[in-house]
Write a protein that holds these residues in place. Structure first.
Motif, PDB file in Angstrom:
ATOM      1  N   LEU A 186      18.160  17.036  12.581  1.00 55.63           N
ATOM      2  CA  LEU A 186      17.449  16.227  13.682  1.00 55.63           C
ATOM      3  C   LEU A 186      15.949  16.435  13.439  1.00 55.63           C
ATOM      4  CD1 LEU A 186      17.221  14.359  16.322  1.00 55.63           C
ATOM      5  CD2 LEU A 186      17.745  16.342  17.571  1.00 55.63           C
ATOM      6  N   PHE A 187      15.285  15.338  13.022  1.00 51.88           N
ATOM      7  CA  PHE A 187      13.800  15.808  12.959  1.00 51.88           C
ATOM      8  C   PHE A 187      12.983  15.278  13.950  1.00 51.88           C
ATOM      9  CE2 PHE A 187      15.823  15.497   8.643  1.00 51.88           C
ATOM     10  CZ  PHE A 187      15.006  16.475   8.016  1.00 51.88           C
ATOM     11  N   GLU A 188      12.163  15.969  14.205  1.00 49.49           N
ATOM     12  CA  GLU A 188      11.373  15.680  15.482  1.00 49.49           C
ATOM     13  C   GLU A 188      10.208  14.580  15.277  1.00 49.49           C
ATOM     14  OE1 GLU A 188       7.645  17.383  18.426  1.00 49.49           O
ATOM     15  OE2 GLU A 188       8.599  18.930  17.041  1.00 49.49           O
ATOM     16  N   GLU A 189       9.909  14.249  13.921  1.00 45.35           N
ATOM     17  CA  GLU A 189       8.822  13.423  13.415  1.00 45.35           C
ATOM     18  C   GLU A 189       9.771  12.093  13.494  1.00 45.35           C
ATOM     19  OE1 GLU A 189       8.076  16.719  10.521  1.00 45.35           O
ATOM     20  OE2 GLU A 189       9.587  15.954  11.825  1.00 45.35           O
ATOM     21  N   GLN A 190      10.750  12.071  13.338  1.00 45.62           N
ATOM     22  CA  GLN A 190      11.693  10.864  13.519  1.00 45.62           C
ATOM     23  C   GLN A 190      11.844  10.291  14.813  1.00 45.62           C
ATOM     24  OE1 GLN A 190      15.852  10.863  12.056  1.00 45.62           O
ATOM     25  NE2 GLN A 190      16.246   8.850  12.533  1.00 45.62           N
ATOM     26  N   ILE A 191      11.833  11.137  15.512  1.00 46.46           N
ATOM     27  CA  ILE A 191      12.050  11.172  17.237  1.00 46.46           C
ATOM     28  C   ILE A 191      10.922  10.350  17.759  1.00 46.46           C
ATOM     29  CG2 ILE A 191      12.695  12.150  19.323  1.00 46.46           C
ATOM     30  CD1 ILE A 191      14.435  13.953  17.982  1.00 46.46           C
ATOM     31  N   GLN A 192       9.738  11.281  17.223  1.00 44.94           N
ATOM     32  CA  GLN A 192       8.421  10.658  17.740  1.00 44.94           C
ATOM     33  C   GLN A 192       8.223   9.391  17.286  1.00 44.94           C
ATOM     34  OE1 GLN A 192       5.907  13.710  16.110  1.00 44.94           O
ATOM     35  NE2 GLN A 192       6.047  14.907  18.258  1.00 44.94           N
ATOM     36  N   LEU A 193       8.647   8.836  16.068  1.00 45.02           N
ATOM     37  CA  LEU A 193       8.323   7.463  15.472  1.00 45.02           C
ATOM     38  C   LEU A 193       8.913   6.627  16.321  1.00 45.02           C
ATOM     39  CD1 LEU A 193       6.888   5.633  13.550  1.00 45.02           C
ATOM     40  CD2 LEU A 193       8.911   6.423  11.542  1.00 45.02           C
ATOM     41  N   GLU A 194      10.343   6.858  16.440  1.00 39.30           N
ATOM     42  CA  GLU A 194      11.085   5.855  17.277  1.00 39.30           C
ATOM     43  C   GLU A 194      10.480   5.647  18.550  1.00 39.30           C
ATOM     44  OE1 GLU A 194      15.188   7.791  17.105  1.00 39.30           O
ATOM     45  OE2 GLU A 194      15.157   6.893  15.049  1.00 39.30           O
ATOM     46  N   SER A 195      10.089   6.914  19.303  1.00 36.15           N
ATOM     47  CA  SER A 195       9.701   6.585  20.411  1.00 36.15           C
ATOM     48  C   SER A 195       8.250   5.576  20.661  1.00 36.15           C
ATOM     49  CB  SER A 195       9.316   8.021  21.065  1.00 36.15           C
ATOM     50  OG  SER A 195       8.600   8.046  22.358  1.00 36.15           O
ATOM     51  N   LEU A 196       7.407   6.088  19.791  1.00 33.75           N
ATOM     52  CA  LEU A 196       6.176   5.120  19.515  1.00 33.75           C
ATOM     53  C   LEU A 196       6.785   3.541  19.348  1.00 33.75           C
ATOM     54  CD1 LEU A 196       4.012   7.397  17.152  1.00 33.75           C
ATOM     55  CD2 LEU A 196       3.672   6.815  19.677  1.00 33.75           C
TER      56      LEU A 196
END
Length: 337
Positions: free
Chosen positions: A47-57
């Motif tokens: 689980l990558f934080e960068e991916q989650i942040q991108l999806e959130s944006l």
């Protein structure tokens, strides 16, 4: 038949073969085949934080498309909570509920608060242990190595305090003194170390003159750095040792166990040789142990670690000097004419 059971971070595993973090977990038929072949534990993909942040944006952008419309229209869109990691957590939980072997979650975060938040969520999903991936790609000359290490040690302390399940650390080898850093992590309470993380590296297409990111499997003999550190760590730390990268045969597995590893992780070998690779390795490991008269892994684990070797230079630079002195043997094997 020999006893192949081993203890990894307090988890009793039926043998030392663990599926490393990868997209193989997205294939139910592959997981079933791996279980049937005898895999002892599975690390779910990270689980990558960068991916989650991108999806959130991206999600926020979609919602903001309606900001300029009249109130009656926007009122039909409630203040939704972004569900970025929820699918990942659902899939982890589903895998746990449908497999008979321990499931280890893998986490890549950036900020300390994120490490803790996602560690808690993964624990709630029911996993048996957590593998956190520590790495740093320096982009600024003024950042000192000690600061990076201190921050990572604090992450381990915070995660350990936040969860009750065992926590392993998957490491990069790129520290000034990797042994010293691991000792700090040991004191911080880490339950295991995975040696080592393999990062995706950029390459250059010389025709297009562009960067691209190839997806490469590990190669045979890539295990040697892990072998060295397993041998150096055995008997000198409290945590468990997991060897990773380039494990492609039963000989590789046996070498790692002799050096001091508790378990090994395999990924590339499964892609190359299919899930039946696991059954083949276990049968060959059993055969080797029977031939040697070993009844359990404990009978020989760490036998060739630095702690148990009489030769004090086996894991030192003196090896390199000895090889150079015998360099003529290279020309015998690879004649130039």
């Amino acid at each position: 038949m020999a006893d192949l059971t081993t203890n990894y971070m307090g988890l009793k595993l039926k043998n030392p073969l663990v599926l490393g973090a990868s997209n193989l977990v997205t294939k139910p038929e592959v997981i079933k085949q791996l279980e049937e072949a005898g895999i002892a534990a599975i690390v779910y993909k990270s689980l990558f934080e960068e991916q989650i942040q991108l999806e959130s944006l991206q999600f926020d952008d979609e919602l903001h498309e309606y900001e300029e419309r009249h109130a009656e229209m926007t009122s039909i869109f409630p203040d939704l909570e972004h569900a970025g990691p929820k699918e990942h957590l659902f899939n982890v939980k589903t895998l746990k509920e449908n497999t008979s072997v321990p499931i280890i979650a893998s986490l890549n975060a950036i900020y300390e608060i994120s490490w803790v938040e996602y560690a808690k969520e993964l624990e709630k999903a029911g996993v048996d242990a957590l593998e956190i991936n520590l790495y740093a790609t320096p982009g600024y000359f003024e950042i000192q190595g000690a600061g990076i290490e201190d921050k990572q040690v604090q992450v381990v302390k915070s995660v350990k305090k936040a969860v009750k399940i065992p926590v392993s650390v998957k490491l990069s080898p790129f520290y000034t003194n990797t042994l010293n850093f691991i000792k700090k992590l040991d004191e911080a309470g880490a339950d295991g170390y995975v040696l080592f993380n393999r990062f995706f590296q950029p390459d250059i297409d010389i025709q297009e003159e562009l960067f691209y990111y190839p997806w490469d499997l590990t190669q045979e003999k890539d295990y040697k750095l892990a072998l060295r550190y397993a041998g150096l760590l055995y008997g000198n730390i409290d945590a468990s040792i997991c060897a990773s990268r380039g494990i492609s045969s039963s000989e590789d597995v046996i070498k790692m166990l002799l050096a001091g590893a508790d378990v090994v992780q395999v990924v590339s070998a499964i892609y190359r040789y299919q899930p039946t690779f696991v059954d083949k390795i276990l049968n060959e490991l059993n055969g080797w142990m029977d031939q040697k008269g070993y009844k359990s892994l404990a009978d020989f684990r760490g036998k060739l670690s630095r702690k148990n070797l009489k030769d004090p230079f086996a894991y030192q630079r003196a090896q390199y000097v000895d090889i150079l002195m015998k360099s003529e043997e290279v020309f015998k094997k690879y004649p130039m004419i």
